[in-house]
Design a protein around this motif. Structure first.
Motif, mmCIF file in Angstrom:
data_model
loop_
_atom_site.group_PDB
_atom_site.id
_atom_site.type_symbol
_atom_site.label_atom_id
_atom_site.label_comp_id
_atom_site.label_asym_id
_atom_site.label_seq_id
_atom_site.Cartn_x
_atom_site.Cartn_y
_atom_site.Cartn_z
ATOM 1 N N SER A 83 37.054 65.954 37.304
ATOM 2 C CA SER A 83 36.173 65.095 37.857
ATOM 3 C C SER A 83 34.766 65.387 37.272
ATOM 4 C CB SER A 83 36.130 65.243 39.421
ATOM 5 O OG SER A 83 35.582 66.516 39.870
ATOM 6 N N VAL A 84 33.797 64.304 37.587
ATOM 7 C CA VAL A 84 32.554 64.643 37.167
ATOM 8 C C VAL A 84 32.124 65.796 37.925
ATOM 9 C CG1 VAL A 84 30.133 63.636 37.351
ATOM 10 C CG2 VAL A 84 32.252 62.176 36.242
ATOM 11 N N HIS A 102 27.866 58.873 30.073
ATOM 12 C CA HIS A 102 28.938 58.392 30.862
ATOM 13 C C HIS A 102 29.556 56.885 30.712
ATOM 14 C CE1 HIS A 102 32.655 58.844 33.267
ATOM 15 N NE2 HIS A 102 32.591 60.157 33.150
ATOM 16 N N LYS A 104 31.347 55.431 32.501
ATOM 17 C CA LYS A 104 31.424 54.536 33.710
ATOM 18 C C LYS A 104 29.995 54.514 34.650
ATOM 19 C CE LYS A 104 35.902 53.797 33.865
ATOM 20 N NZ LYS A 104 36.234 52.546 33.966
ATOM 21 N N GLU A 105 29.783 53.388 35.198
ATOM 22 C CA GLU A 105 28.458 53.188 35.933
ATOM 23 C C GLU A 105 28.499 53.930 37.100
ATOM 24 O OE1 GLU A 105 28.424 48.913 36.295
ATOM 25 O OE2 GLU A 105 28.508 48.496 34.044
ATOM 26 N N GLY A 106 27.480 54.837 37.478
ATOM 27 C CA GLY A 106 27.235 55.527 38.562
ATOM 28 C C GLY A 106 27.775 56.917 38.485
ATOM 29 N N ALA A 107 28.264 57.416 37.322
ATOM 30 C CA ALA A 107 28.686 58.809 37.104
ATOM 31 C C ALA A 107 27.503 59.692 37.158
ATOM 32 C CB ALA A 107 29.357 58.882 35.814
ATOM 33 N N LEU A 109 24.753 59.506 38.901
ATOM 34 C CA LEU A 109 24.395 59.729 40.183
ATOM 35 C C LEU A 109 25.239 60.431 41.203
ATOM 36 C CD1 LEU A 109 22.574 58.638 42.713
ATOM 37 C CD2 LEU A 109 24.228 56.921 43.046
ATOM 38 N N VAL A 110 26.716 60.431 40.790
ATOM 39 C CA VAL A 110 27.480 61.438 41.520
ATOM 40 C C VAL A 110 27.267 62.870 40.986
ATOM 41 C CG1 VAL A 110 29.951 62.204 41.444
ATOM 42 C CG2 VAL A 110 29.471 59.693 41.321
ATOM 43 N N HIS A 127 24.941 49.989 32.787
ATOM 44 C CA HIS A 127 24.290 50.146 33.807
ATOM 45 C C HIS A 127 22.682 50.515 33.777
ATOM 46 C CE1 HIS A 127 23.652 52.018 38.193
ATOM 47 N NE2 HIS A 127 23.064 50.740 38.128
ATOM 48 N N ASN A 128 22.292 51.709 33.629
ATOM 49 C CA ASN A 128 20.974 52.201 33.455
ATOM 50 C C ASN A 128 20.855 53.095 32.184
ATOM 51 O OD1 ASN A 128 19.544 51.324 35.414
ATOM 52 N ND2 ASN A 128 20.789 52.914 37.084
#
Lengths: 304, 138
Positions: A83-84, A102, A104-107, A109-110, A127-128
């Motif tokens: 996992s991240v 990454h 995947k969007e939000g990775a 942040l995780v 995403h960003n």
């Protein structure tokens, strides 16, 4: 401890400070050559990138630090299903700061929630991509001498173009910004972004499909690539990929001091004949990316 | 129609007419062992028609879930037959584990253990966005 996940994590004062530091690095590079001595940057690139990763690595080397990491997920434990969060906990043992890309969007942040060291989002899917936005802002500042009172045209993929969304959000915090959105119907700026812009008093925006009609008014023209990797359907990509191509003929009506920006890589949306035009800033923009990342890492590592 | 007053428990009042059963399901009130009454289409001066749920016993209720499903609900805690506390719900600022992010590009699509958390983005339009990918909740 601060991380950078989205451009709005930074106040305008912090952005102004970063631009000031980057300008100082450009003026006095020797003063910064040992600022990060003994520090390690981990570049965790779960999807391929050329300029962003190299720019981060060059930035850390020029600050006197070292770099470790991987450049694709297949050469990391992610390929084994890690996992991240677990990857980040492990890398925390070896690095002082982490730049992470990454698919995947939000990775990121995780990652930032689990990390004991600063995380820099180096792009999470569509995403960003805040360091690209910082690069764009530094470029606009260096080319125009200001971030206020500008007419900025965004052309091409305004739907999936993360750099467009982030730069619009960042510019929206300055006064006198006039945004011109140039795209085909299928790649228009998403409605929620348009609603955000409509609610702002310091920003006006207009939409058009016609690049040639819009170009005479622009101080900045921000070109984008229609990105194949953002489409699930290849037929849609093929239909839209050549929507706008900037040529010397189209530039004939542009202001003499208009600046052409592009986050790169380019495919064919800017003809190579434009590269020699003094208004073409995109390779200078790539260089600015290194300087602003140097400034950013100094800020996040709290090094004066 | 008469439903006896409860002595110790909870009353969910001012539920939008027709939403009572939905709340019953989402809150899993069928799993409680105490008596639960659902009154639908009750006359209301304020709302014309409303639903009411009375729970005659202890029930752990997630107020954020209720507020998300129906933000106008009033939650009254009853102790010894009297109202000990009354809360007028609003749309919650953040909800976790109520809805799932459907964006296939979101990190939650591959990391199953991550909580699905959404933040209120536009109270007027009741728009929630995933905290990870910022996709609009559907």
């Amino acid at each position: 401890m601060k991380s950078l996940i989205g451009i709005l994590d930074l106040s305008t004062k912090e952005i102004d400070n970063l631009i000031h530091t980057a300008q100082d690095i450009i003026a006095r590079p020797e003063a910064y050559r040992e600022k990060c001595k003994g520090k390690k940057l981990a570049t965790l690139f779960f999807e391929p990138s050329t300029r962003t990763r190299l720019s981060f690595e060059a930035a850390m080397y020029e600050l006197g630090g070292n770099v470790l990491g991987f450049s694709e997920a297949s050469s990391s434990s992610v390929a084994k299903g890690e996992s991240v969060a677990d990857t980040i906990r492990t890398v925390n043992c070896y690095a002082d700061i982490i730049a992470m890309r990454h698919p995947k969007e939000g990775a990121p942040l995780v990652a930032s929630v689990k990390s004991q060291v600063p995380i820099i989002n180096a792009g999470d899917g569509g995403h960003n991509h805040p360091t690209q936005t910082l690069t764009d802002l530094l470029t606009i500042y260096r080319e125009k001498g200001r971030l206020q009172d500008l007419t900025v045209g965004f052309c091409g993929d305004l739907k999936f173009g993360r750099t467009v969304h982030s730069l619009i959000e960042a510019l929206s915090r300055y006064s006198g910004i006039r945004i011109v959105l140039i795209s085909p119907d299928e790649l228009r700026l998403p409605e929620y972004m348009q609603n955000k812009l409509s609610a702002l008093e310091n920003v006006t925006f207009t939409e058009t499909k016609d690049l040639e009609e819009a170009i005479p008014k622009l101080d900045i023209l921000y070109m984008t690539r229609v990105q194949k990797e953002r489409f699930f359907n290849e037929a849609d990509y093929i239909r839209l990929k050549d929507s706008y191509i900037l040529t010397p003929e189209k530039l004939a009506e542009a202001k003499a001091d208009m600046s052409i920006l592009h986050p790169l890589p380019r495919v064919n949306e800017i003809s190579v004949e434009v590269d020699d035009d003094p208004r073409a800033c995109y390779f200078r923009q790539a260089l600015n990316g290194k300087f602003i990342r140097m400034a950013l890492m100094l800020m996040l590592l709290e090094i004066q | 129609m008469l439903v006896n007053p409860i002595k110790n428990g909870t009353v969910l009042d001012h539920i939008t007419a027709g939403r009572g059963m939905e709340l019953y399901r989402i809150l899993k009130l069928n799993e409680l062992e105490c008596p639960v009454a659902i009154i639908t289409n009750a006359y209301s001066l304020k709302m014309d028609r409303k639903d009411i749920i009375k729970i005659d016993g202890e029930a752990p209720l997630d107020l954020n879930v209720i507020g998300y499903v129906d933000p106008g609900v009033t939650v009254s805690t009853i102790r010894d037959g009297d109202v000990a506390r009354r809360i007028h719900l609003k749309l919650p600022q953040q909800i976790t584990g109520v809805i799932r992010c459907k964006n296939p590009r979101c990190i939650t699509s591959v990391e199953q253990e991550l909580p699905h958390t959404f933040r209120l983005d536009d109270p007027q339009s009741r728009v929630y966005r995933c905290i990870y990918c910022e996709s609009r909740a559907k």
